[in-house]
Write a protein that holds these residues in place. Sequence first.
Motif, PDB file in Angstrom:
ATOM      1  N   SER A 178       0.733  -0.955   0.171  1.00  0.00           N
ATOM      2  CA  SER A 178      -0.366   0.170   0.037  1.00  0.00           C
ATOM      3  C   SER A 178       0.785   1.143   0.146  1.00  0.00           C
ATOM      4  O   SER A 178       1.849   1.395   1.005  1.00  0.00           O
ATOM      5  N   GLY A 179       0.344   2.202  -0.644  1.00  0.00           N
ATOM      6  CA  GLY A 179       0.974   3.595  -0.593  1.00  0.00           C
ATOM      7  C   GLY A 179       1.991   3.221  -1.992  1.00  0.00           C
ATOM      8  O   GLY A 179       3.284   4.150  -2.224  1.00  0.00           O
ATOM      9  N   ASP A 180       2.745   2.063  -2.994  1.00  0.00           N
ATOM     10  CA  ASP A 180       3.555   2.521  -3.812  1.00  0.00           C
ATOM     11  C   ASP A 180       2.972   2.186  -5.271  1.00  0.00           C
ATOM     12  O   ASP A 180       2.280   2.845  -5.229  1.00  0.00           O
ATOM     13  N   LYS A 181       3.561   3.355  -5.874  1.00  0.00           N
ATOM     14  CA  LYS A 181       3.467   4.465  -6.971  1.00  0.00           C
ATOM     15  C   LYS A 181       4.145   3.629  -8.681  1.00  0.00           C
ATOM     16  O   LYS A 181       4.566   2.680  -9.157  1.00  0.00           O
ATOM     17  N   ILE A 182       2.275   3.221  -8.945  1.00  0.00           N
ATOM     18  CA  ILE A 182       2.634   2.394 -10.452  1.00  0.00           C
ATOM     19  C   ILE A 182       2.434   3.189 -11.697  1.00  0.00           C
ATOM     20  O   ILE A 182       1.486   4.353 -11.352  1.00  0.00           O
ATOM     21  N   THR A 183       2.898   2.490 -12.632  1.00  0.00           N
ATOM     22  CA  THR A 183       2.111   3.398 -13.901  1.00  0.00           C
ATOM     23  C   THR A 183       1.555   2.016 -14.059  1.00  0.00           C
ATOM     24  O   THR A 183       2.759   1.470 -14.904  1.00  0.00           O
ATOM     25  N   LEU A 184       0.936   2.304 -15.640  1.00  0.00           N
ATOM     26  CA  LEU A 184       0.846   1.062 -16.124  1.00  0.00           C
ATOM     27  C   LEU A 184       0.443   2.217 -18.244  1.00  0.00           C
ATOM     28  O   LEU A 184      -0.144   3.197 -18.279  1.00  0.00           O
ATOM     29  N   SER A 185       0.729   0.875 -19.187  1.00  0.00           N
ATOM     30  CA  SER A 185       0.157   1.404 -20.208  1.00  0.00           C
ATOM     31  C   SER A 185      -0.046   0.349 -20.691  1.00  0.00           C
ATOM     32  O   SER A 185       0.409  -1.295 -20.965  1.00  0.00           O
ATOM     33  N   VAL A 186      -0.737  -0.162 -22.234  1.00  0.00           N
ATOM     34  CA  VAL A 186      -1.103  -0.858 -22.815  1.00  0.00           C
ATOM     35  C   VAL A 186      -0.954  -0.623 -24.296  1.00  0.00           C
ATOM     36  O   VAL A 186      -1.277   0.280 -24.922  1.00  0.00           O
ATOM     37  N   CYS A 187      -0.755  -1.697 -25.166  1.00  0.00           N
ATOM     38  CA  CYS A 187      -0.510  -2.155 -26.567  1.00  0.00           C
ATOM     39  C   CYS A 187      -1.246  -3.066 -26.688  1.00  0.00           C
ATOM     40  O   CYS A 187      -1.592  -3.907 -26.514  1.00  0.00           O
ATOM     41  N   SER A 188      -2.110  -2.399 -28.052  1.00  0.00           N
ATOM     42  CA  SER A 188      -2.619  -3.860 -29.364  1.00  0.00           C
ATOM     43  C   SER A 188      -1.104  -4.072 -30.275  1.00  0.00           C
ATOM     44  O   SER A 188      -0.918  -3.170 -30.790  1.00  0.00           O
ATOM     45  N   VAL A 189      -1.104  -5.254 -29.923  1.00  0.00           N
ATOM     46  CA  VAL A 189       0.269  -5.696 -30.179  1.00  0.00           C
ATOM     47  C   VAL A 189       0.090  -6.697 -32.117  1.00  0.00           C
ATOM     48  O   VAL A 189      -0.502  -7.238 -31.845  1.00  0.00           O
ATOM     49  N   ASN A 190       0.690  -6.179 -33.422  1.00  0.00           N
ATOM     50  CA  ASN A 190       0.914  -7.424 -34.357  1.00  0.00           C
ATOM     51  C   ASN A 190       1.871  -8.291 -34.188  1.00  0.00           C
ATOM     52  O   ASN A 190       2.953  -7.882 -34.474  1.00  0.00           O
ATOM     53  N   ARG A 191       1.200  -9.674 -34.161  1.00  0.00           N
ATOM     54  CA  ARG A 191       2.226 -10.901 -33.717  1.00  0.00           C
ATOM     55  C   ARG A 191       3.192 -11.107 -34.907  1.00  0.00           C
ATOM     56  O   ARG A 191       3.730 -11.345 -34.440  1.00  0.00           O
ATOM     57  N   TYR A 192       2.611 -10.564 -36.198  1.00  0.00           N
ATOM     58  CA  TYR A 192       3.644 -11.082 -37.162  1.00  0.00           C
ATOM     59  C   TYR A 192       4.139 -10.244 -37.842  1.00  0.00           C
ATOM     60  O   TYR A 192       5.556 -10.409 -37.996  1.00  0.00           O
ATOM     61  N   ASN A 193       3.834  -8.492 -37.268  1.00  0.00           N
ATOM     62  CA  ASN A 193       5.405  -7.700 -37.323  1.00  0.00           C
ATOM     63  C   ASN A 193       5.978  -6.976 -36.418  1.00  0.00           C
ATOM     64  O   ASN A 193       6.435  -6.463 -36.425  1.00  0.00           O
ATOM     65  N   GLY A 194       5.220  -6.955 -35.411  1.00  0.00           N
ATOM     66  CA  GLY A 194       5.607  -6.549 -33.488  1.00  0.00           C
ATOM     67  C   GLY A 194       5.002  -4.995 -33.816  1.00  0.00           C
ATOM     68  O   GLY A 194       4.861  -4.654 -33.045  1.00  0.00           O
ATOM     69  N   THR A 195       4.589  -4.611 -34.514  1.00  0.00           N
ATOM     70  CA  THR A 195       3.792  -3.196 -35.114  1.00  0.00           C
ATOM     71  C   THR A 195       3.170  -2.662 -33.558  1.00  0.00           C
ATOM     72  O   THR A 195       2.562  -3.725 -33.611  1.00  0.00           O
ATOM     73  N   ALA A 196       2.753  -1.910 -32.399  1.00  0.00           N
ATOM     74  CA  ALA A 196       2.049  -1.505 -31.529  1.00  0.00           C
ATOM     75  C   ALA A 196       1.729  -0.191 -31.844  1.00  0.00           C
ATOM     76  O   ALA A 196       1.630   0.646 -32.231  1.00  0.00           O
ATOM     77  N   SER A 197       0.452  -0.241 -30.942  1.00  0.00           N
ATOM     78  CA  SER A 197      -0.251   0.670 -30.902  1.00  0.00           C
ATOM     79  C   SER A 197      -0.784   1.284 -29.529  1.00  0.00           C
ATOM     80  O   SER A 197      -1.596   0.386 -29.286  1.00  0.00           O
ATOM     81  N   CYS A 198      -0.270   2.153 -28.847  1.00  0.00           N
ATOM     82  CA  CYS A 198      -0.084   1.847 -27.081  1.00  0.00           C
ATOM     83  C   CYS A 198      -0.517   3.667 -27.439  1.00  0.00           C
ATOM     84  O   CYS A 198      -0.645   4.008 -27.318  1.00  0.00           O
ATOM     85  N   SER A 199      -1.593   3.163 -25.494  1.00  0.00           N
ATOM     86  CA  SER A 199      -1.545   4.167 -24.721  1.00  0.00           C
ATOM     87  C   SER A 199       0.077   5.271 -24.032  1.00  0.00           C
ATOM     88  O   SER A 199       0.443   4.644 -24.488  1.00  0.00           O
ATOM     89  N   GLY A 200      -1.154   6.182 -23.232  1.00  0.00           N
ATOM     90  CA  GLY A 200       0.244   7.063 -22.662  1.00  0.00           C
ATOM     91  C   GLY A 200       0.027   6.172 -21.449  1.00  0.00           C
ATOM     92  O   GLY A 200      -0.037   4.793 -21.042  1.00  0.00           O
ATOM     93  N   THR A 201       1.005   6.644 -20.813  1.00  0.00           N
ATOM     94  CA  THR A 201       1.480   6.266 -19.463  1.00  0.00           C
ATOM     95  C   THR A 201       1.040   6.720 -18.288  1.00  0.00           C
ATOM     96  O   THR A 201       0.097   7.527 -18.070  1.00  0.00           O
ATOM     97  N   ALA A 202      -0.110   5.808 -17.419  1.00  0.00           N
ATOM     98  CA  ALA A 202      -1.146   6.735 -16.417  1.00  0.00           C
ATOM     99  C   ALA A 202       0.199   6.505 -14.816  1.00  0.00           C
ATOM    100  O   ALA A 202       0.408   5.479 -15.134  1.00  0.00           O
ATOM    101  N   THR A 203      -0.697   6.880 -13.877  1.00  0.00           N
ATOM    102  CA  THR A 203       0.130   6.487 -12.551  1.00  0.00           C
ATOM    103  C   THR A 203      -1.596   6.449 -11.526  1.00  0.00           C
ATOM    104  O   THR A 203      -2.138   7.119 -11.402  1.00  0.00           O
ATOM    105  N   ALA A 204      -0.767   5.180 -10.641  1.00  0.00           N
ATOM    106  CA  ALA A 204      -1.895   4.838  -9.727  1.00  0.00           C
ATOM    107  C   ALA A 204      -1.169   4.081  -8.631  1.00  0.00           C
ATOM    108  O   ALA A 204       0.436   4.791  -8.791  1.00  0.00           O
ATOM    109  N   TRP A 205      -1.358   4.365  -7.317  1.00  0.00           N
ATOM    110  CA  TRP A 205      -1.235   3.844  -6.389  1.00  0.00           C
ATOM    111  C   TRP A 205      -1.972   2.832  -5.375  1.00  0.00           C
ATOM    112  O   TRP A 205      -3.076   2.629  -5.928  1.00  0.00           O
ATOM    113  N   VAL A 206      -1.140   2.108  -5.144  1.00  0.00           N
ATOM    114  CA  VAL A 206      -1.392  -0.001  -4.759  1.00  0.00           C
ATOM    115  C   VAL A 206      -1.861   0.789  -3.193  1.00  0.00           C
ATOM    116  O   VAL A 206      -1.778   1.506  -2.609  1.00  0.00           O
TER     117      VAL A 206
END
Length: 127
Positions: free
Chosen positions: A99-127
Amino acid sequence: MRKFYALGVMAAAAAFTMVPVSSAQAAATNVQSPGNLAGGRYESSLDMLSMWDNSAIDSDYVRLRVTNVTRSDPRVYTHDGSPTYNNRKDVYIPSTWQSGDKITLSVCSVNRYNGTASCSGTATAWV
């Protein structure tokens, strides 16, 4: 968010119950890739990470990057689902995160054949 429990007594039944008592306000932090192809979420009240695939393209998968900034602990989770089958994957945060730890998260949709990724920005949260 970690939960603390208080021991209570039900007067009518004279039975013991566990009543959750929260030490902080619960919060949810959401991220989504451009076009909403993939989504991710941290739910502090459950200590849970979720990811889902909204893409109708079978060659895509979801990559959720989560870093505990406080403990310098990066994690990567993947999910190969589709909007119509096995859409969501849930995982609990590591037990070493506190509890109180700072975390960041982001998510991507990744094409498995060519590796291209469409990603979100980074969000911050706390445990």
